[in-house]
Design a protein around this motif. Structure first.
Motif, PDB file in Angstrom:
ATOM      1  N   VAL A 169     -11.173 -17.509 -54.200  1.00 55.13           N
ATOM      2  CA  VAL A 169     -12.278 -17.187 -55.163  1.00 55.13           C
ATOM      3  C   VAL A 169     -12.883 -16.177 -54.700  1.00 55.13           C
ATOM      4  N   ALA A 170     -13.623 -15.457 -55.936  1.00 58.82           N
ATOM      5  CA  ALA A 170     -14.255 -14.235 -55.883  1.00 58.82           C
ATOM      6  C   ALA A 170     -15.643 -14.451 -54.933  1.00 58.82           C
ATOM      7  N   VAL A 171     -15.884 -13.613 -54.345  1.00 57.35           N
ATOM      8  CA  VAL A 171     -17.321 -13.710 -53.401  1.00 57.35           C
ATOM      9  C   VAL A 171     -18.407 -13.301 -54.443  1.00 57.35           C
ATOM     10  N   ARG A 172     -19.432 -14.377 -54.291  1.00 55.80           N
ATOM     11  CA  ARG A 172     -20.423 -14.292 -55.168  1.00 55.80           C
ATOM     12  C   ARG A 172     -21.822 -14.029 -54.449  1.00 55.80           C
ATOM     13  N   TYR A 173     -21.670 -14.041 -53.179  1.00 52.16           N
ATOM     14  CA  TYR A 173     -23.122 -13.652 -52.342  1.00 52.16           C
ATOM     15  C   TYR A 173     -22.545 -12.870 -51.167  1.00 52.16           C
ATOM     16  N   ARG A 174     -23.241 -11.663 -50.935  1.00 51.71           N
ATOM     17  CA  ARG A 174     -22.919 -10.798 -49.574  1.00 51.71           C
ATOM     18  C   ARG A 174     -24.276 -10.623 -48.992  1.00 51.71           C
ATOM     19  N   HIS A 175     -24.250 -10.555 -47.393  1.00 52.97           N
ATOM     20  CA  HIS A 175     -25.704 -10.316 -46.844  1.00 52.97           C
ATOM     21  C   HIS A 175     -25.801  -8.666 -47.125  1.00 52.97           C
ATOM     22  N   PRO A 176     -27.120  -8.409 -47.224  1.00 50.64           N
ATOM     23  CA  PRO A 176     -27.395  -6.947 -47.736  1.00 50.64           C
ATOM     24  C   PRO A 176     -27.307  -5.908 -46.470  1.00 50.64           C
ATOM     25  N   ASP A 177     -27.313  -6.294 -45.361  1.00 54.02           N
ATOM     26  CA  ASP A 177     -27.355  -5.566 -43.900  1.00 54.02           C
ATOM     27  C   ASP A 177     -25.910  -5.604 -43.488  1.00 54.02           C
ATOM     28  N   ASN A 178     -25.207  -6.696 -43.815  1.00 52.80           N
ATOM     29  CA  ASN A 178     -23.858  -7.189 -42.993  1.00 52.80           C
ATOM     30  C   ASN A 178     -22.727  -7.428 -44.137  1.00 52.80           C
ATOM     31  N   GLY A 203     -20.045 -19.078 -52.917  1.00 54.02           N
ATOM     32  CA  GLY A 203     -20.950 -20.275 -53.597  1.00 54.02           C
ATOM     33  C   GLY A 203     -20.388 -21.474 -53.384  1.00 54.02           C
ATOM     34  N   ARG A 204     -19.118 -21.787 -52.851  1.00 51.73           N
ATOM     35  CA  ARG A 204     -18.564 -23.072 -53.147  1.00 51.73           C
ATOM     36  C   ARG A 204     -18.762 -23.699 -51.463  1.00 51.73           C
ATOM     37  N   GLY A 205     -18.995 -24.911 -51.662  1.00 55.49           N
ATOM     38  CA  GLY A 205     -18.796 -25.444 -50.325  1.00 55.49           C
ATOM     39  C   GLY A 205     -20.383 -25.365 -49.632  1.00 55.49           C
ATOM     40  N   ARG A 206     -20.498 -25.649 -48.188  1.00 57.94           N
ATOM     41  CA  ARG A 206     -21.427 -25.872 -47.435  1.00 57.94           C
ATOM     42  C   ARG A 206     -21.858 -24.465 -47.641  1.00 57.94           C
ATOM     43  N   GLN A 207     -23.555 -24.063 -47.482  1.00 58.71           N
ATOM     44  CA  GLN A 207     -24.010 -22.827 -47.132  1.00 58.71           C
ATOM     45  C   GLN A 207     -23.709 -22.247 -45.900  1.00 58.71           C
ATOM     46  N   PRO A 208     -23.310 -21.086 -45.498  1.00 62.80           N
ATOM     47  CA  PRO A 208     -23.094 -20.499 -44.421  1.00 62.80           C
ATOM     48  C   PRO A 208     -24.513 -20.361 -43.449  1.00 62.80           C
ATOM     49  N   LYS A 209     -24.501 -20.284 -42.364  1.00 64.32           N
ATOM     50  CA  LYS A 209     -25.562 -20.391 -41.466  1.00 64.32           C
ATOM     51  C   LYS A 209     -26.393 -19.200 -41.874  1.00 64.32           C
ATOM     52  N   TRP A 210     -26.073 -17.926 -42.333  1.00 67.87           N
ATOM     53  CA  TRP A 210     -26.722 -16.716 -42.577  1.00 67.87           C
ATOM     54  C   TRP A 210     -27.419 -16.924 -43.958  1.00 67.87           C
ATOM     55  N   VAL A 211     -26.840 -17.853 -44.980  1.00 70.60           N
ATOM     56  CA  VAL A 211     -27.615 -17.872 -46.143  1.00 70.60           C
ATOM     57  C   VAL A 211     -28.646 -19.088 -45.977  1.00 70.60           C
ATOM     58  N   LYS A 212     -28.434 -19.897 -45.162  1.00 77.16           N
ATOM     59  CA  LYS A 212     -29.365 -21.161 -44.998  1.00 77.16           C
ATOM     60  C   LYS A 212     -30.636 -20.430 -44.441  1.00 77.16           C
ATOM     61  N   GLU A 213     -30.279 -19.603 -43.324  1.00 75.33           N
ATOM     62  CA  GLU A 213     -31.373 -18.827 -42.850  1.00 75.33           C
ATOM     63  C   GLU A 213     -32.245 -17.889 -43.850  1.00 75.33           C
ATOM     64  N   TRP A 214     -31.329 -17.236 -44.661  1.00 72.04           N
ATOM     65  CA  TRP A 214     -32.085 -16.562 -45.558  1.00 72.04           C
ATOM     66  C   TRP A 214     -33.013 -17.296 -46.642  1.00 72.04           C
ATOM     67  N   VAL A 215     -32.638 -18.426 -47.219  1.00 75.61           N
ATOM     68  CA  VAL A 215     -33.295 -18.806 -48.058  1.00 75.61           C
ATOM     69  C   VAL A 215     -34.390 -19.735 -47.165  1.00 75.61           C
TER      70      VAL A 215
END
Length: 103
Positions: A64-73, A80-92
């Motif tokens: 599946v195509a990547v929909r979200y990427r960390h701006p610094d890494n 965007g599927r499944g559970r949010q990774p830790k870095w996304v959760k921390e971001w939000v």
């Protein structure tokens, strides 16, 4: 066979024997069906994988195509599927918008 004259223990033993025989016959039937399918595929020259297709869903398979990427890494990505990774959760949770991560 008159079941009404059998003891409970004898009935349970018979039940176990029936379960074992059912399992044995089911395995035999599956093996026989597999042999028949293989014979048909070979007789018409079609590889078995072509008969099976792409899977039970019948849809496209692959990544599946990547929909979200960390701006610094850029190694930290999420489809965007499944559970949010830790870095996304921390971001939000840090009060930042998920839209800023969108690719």
């Amino acid at each position: 066979m008159d079941l009404s004259n059998m003891s409970v223990g004898d009935l349970r033993n018979l039940q176990d024997q029936i379960k074992q025989e059912m399992k044995k016959r089911e395995h035999q039937e599956v093996a026989k069906a597999r042999e028949q399918i293989m014979a048909i595929a070979q007789s018409v020259g079609v590889p078995l994988k072509d008969l099976i297709g792409t899977g039970a869903r019948g849809g496209k398979t692959g990544s599946v195509a990547v929909r979200y990427r960390h701006p610094d890494n850029s190694a930290q990505q999420w489809t965007g599927r499944g559970r949010q990774p830790k870095w996304v959760k921390e971001w939000v949770e840090g009060g930042k918008s998920l839209d800023k991560l969108r690719v």
